[in-house]
Design a protein around this motif. Structure first.
Motif, mmCIF file in Angstrom:
data_model
loop_
_atom_site.group_PDB
_atom_site.id
_atom_site.type_symbol
_atom_site.label_atom_id
_atom_site.label_comp_id
_atom_site.label_asym_id
_atom_site.label_seq_id
_atom_site.Cartn_x
_atom_site.Cartn_y
_atom_site.Cartn_z
ATOM 1 N N UNK A 8 29.273 2.207 64.513
ATOM 2 C CA UNK A 8 29.040 3.411 63.757
ATOM 3 C C UNK A 8 27.773 3.215 62.922
ATOM 4 N N UNK A 9 26.888 4.184 62.967
ATOM 5 C CA UNK A 9 25.627 4.093 62.230
ATOM 6 C C UNK A 9 25.829 4.458 60.760
ATOM 7 N N UNK A 10 25.268 3.641 59.882
ATOM 8 C CA UNK A 10 25.295 3.916 58.440
ATOM 9 C C UNK A 10 23.990 4.608 58.064
ATOM 10 N N UNK A 11 24.084 5.811 57.511
ATOM 11 C CA UNK A 11 22.906 6.579 57.115
ATOM 12 C C UNK A 11 22.553 6.285 55.664
ATOM 13 N N UNK A 12 21.270 6.335 55.319
ATOM 14 C CA UNK A 12 20.882 6.106 53.921
ATOM 15 C C UNK A 12 21.365 7.253 53.026
ATOM 16 N N UNK A 13 21.536 6.945 51.756
ATOM 17 C CA UNK A 13 21.953 7.957 50.782
ATOM 18 C C UNK A 13 20.890 9.041 50.666
ATOM 19 N N UNK A 14 21.312 10.295 50.478
ATOM 20 C CA UNK A 14 20.328 11.354 50.295
ATOM 21 C C UNK A 14 19.569 11.171 48.981
ATOM 22 N N UNK A 15 18.355 11.647 48.966
ATOM 23 C CA UNK A 15 17.533 11.618 47.747
ATOM 24 C C UNK A 15 17.794 12.892 46.940
ATOM 25 N N UNK A 16 17.457 12.838 45.674
ATOM 26 C CA UNK A 16 17.541 14.006 44.800
ATOM 27 C C UNK A 16 16.151 14.351 44.306
ATOM 28 N N UNK A 17 15.859 15.652 44.214
ATOM 29 C CA UNK A 17 14.620 16.098 43.587
ATOM 30 C C UNK A 17 14.968 17.094 42.488
ATOM 31 N N UNK A 18 14.204 17.061 41.421
ATOM 32 C CA UNK A 18 14.454 17.922 40.263
ATOM 33 C C UNK A 18 14.282 19.391 40.633
ATOM 34 N N UNK A 19 15.264 20.215 40.268
ATOM 35 C CA UNK A 19 15.172 21.668 40.428
ATOM 36 C C UNK A 19 14.837 22.330 39.096
ATOM 37 N N UNK A 20 15.682 22.108 38.087
ATOM 38 C CA UNK A 20 15.466 22.788 36.809
ATOM 39 C C UNK A 20 16.389 22.219 35.742
ATOM 40 N N UNK A 21 16.013 22.474 34.492
ATOM 41 C CA UNK A 21 16.901 22.249 33.361
ATOM 42 C C UNK A 21 17.479 23.596 32.969
ATOM 43 N N UNK A 22 18.733 23.610 32.577
ATOM 44 C CA UNK A 22 19.374 24.865 32.187
ATOM 45 C C UNK A 22 20.148 24.642 30.897
ATOM 46 N N UNK A 23 20.032 25.610 29.999
ATOM 47 C CA UNK A 23 20.789 25.600 28.754
ATOM 48 C C UNK A 23 21.634 26.858 28.700
ATOM 49 N N UNK A 24 22.920 26.698 28.419
ATOM 50 C CA UNK A 24 23.829 27.828 28.257
ATOM 51 C C UNK A 24 24.320 27.870 26.826
ATOM 52 N N UNK A 25 24.247 29.042 26.196
ATOM 53 C CA UNK A 25 24.873 29.232 24.896
ATOM 54 C C UNK A 25 26.247 29.839 25.149
ATOM 55 N N UNK A 26 27.216 29.424 24.339
ATOM 56 C CA UNK A 26 28.599 29.810 24.602
ATOM 57 C C UNK A 26 29.323 30.212 23.321
ATOM 58 N N UNK A 27 30.371 31.028 23.493
ATOM 59 C CA UNK A 27 31.257 31.400 22.389
ATOM 60 C C UNK A 27 32.300 30.319 22.187
ATOM 61 N N UNK A 28 33.067 30.457 21.131
ATOM 62 C CA UNK A 28 34.244 29.608 20.954
ATOM 63 C C UNK A 28 35.235 29.936 22.066
ATOM 64 N N UNK A 29 36.040 28.965 22.475
ATOM 65 C CA UNK A 29 36.940 29.210 23.606
ATOM 66 C C UNK A 29 38.085 30.162 23.276
#
Length: 154
Positions: free
Chosen positions: A1-22
């Protein structure tokens, strides 16, 4: 069985969410439930957008304090496209760290595990590529907001 290398990650974006009290519906057969309304925010990076107020994070808190997220938000890009974003996530760590987060303390993100798997859906041709990729993110919970760094799985 062939072992494949781990996928790479590339930056997409930073996101900030403001939220209410639960909102706290209480314990169900699934666990302790919390619903947190998203009041706004922004995404900056390869995608630049404002978060349309009104999304929700439907949280399940397991017996061990681990939080399972189920989030739905709407993004409005700077070039007037709409992108639906959903993600499931997990936030866990030592009990005392989870208690500090629950009390609204500013806790170093190295003290807990907070990851999500965003899915994007849009009809906008210029963002169609979002419909055809996998994404992961790392999060940090702050007293009145949540920040994420989102990556594309290559």
């Amino acid at each position: 069985m062939e072992h494949l290398p781990a996928p790479a990650l590339t930056f997409l974006a930073d996101m900030e969410l403001t939220v209410e009290n639960p909102h706290l519906p209480g314990a169900t057969h699934e666990g302790e439930r919390r619903i947190i309304r998203v009041t706004g925010g922004a995404m900056r990076g390869e995608v630049n957008a404002e978060v349309v107020p009104g999304g929700d994070d439907w949280i399940t808190v397991r017996e061990d304090g681990t939080i399972i997220q189920d989030v739905r938000i709407l993004l409005h890009t700077e070039d007037d496209a709409l992108i639906m974003m959903t993600y499931r996530g997990i936030r866990t760590g030592p009990q005392e760290v989870l208690e500090r987060l629950g009390a609204g303390e500013d806790v170093d993100p190295s003290e807990y595990y907070f990851r999500t798997a965003p899915v994007f859906e849009t009809a906008a041709p210029s963002y169609d590529w979002l419909n055809r990729r996998l994404f992961v993110s790392r999060g940090i919970r702050l007293p009145s907001k949540v920040n994420y760094s989102i990556y594309t799985v290559k």
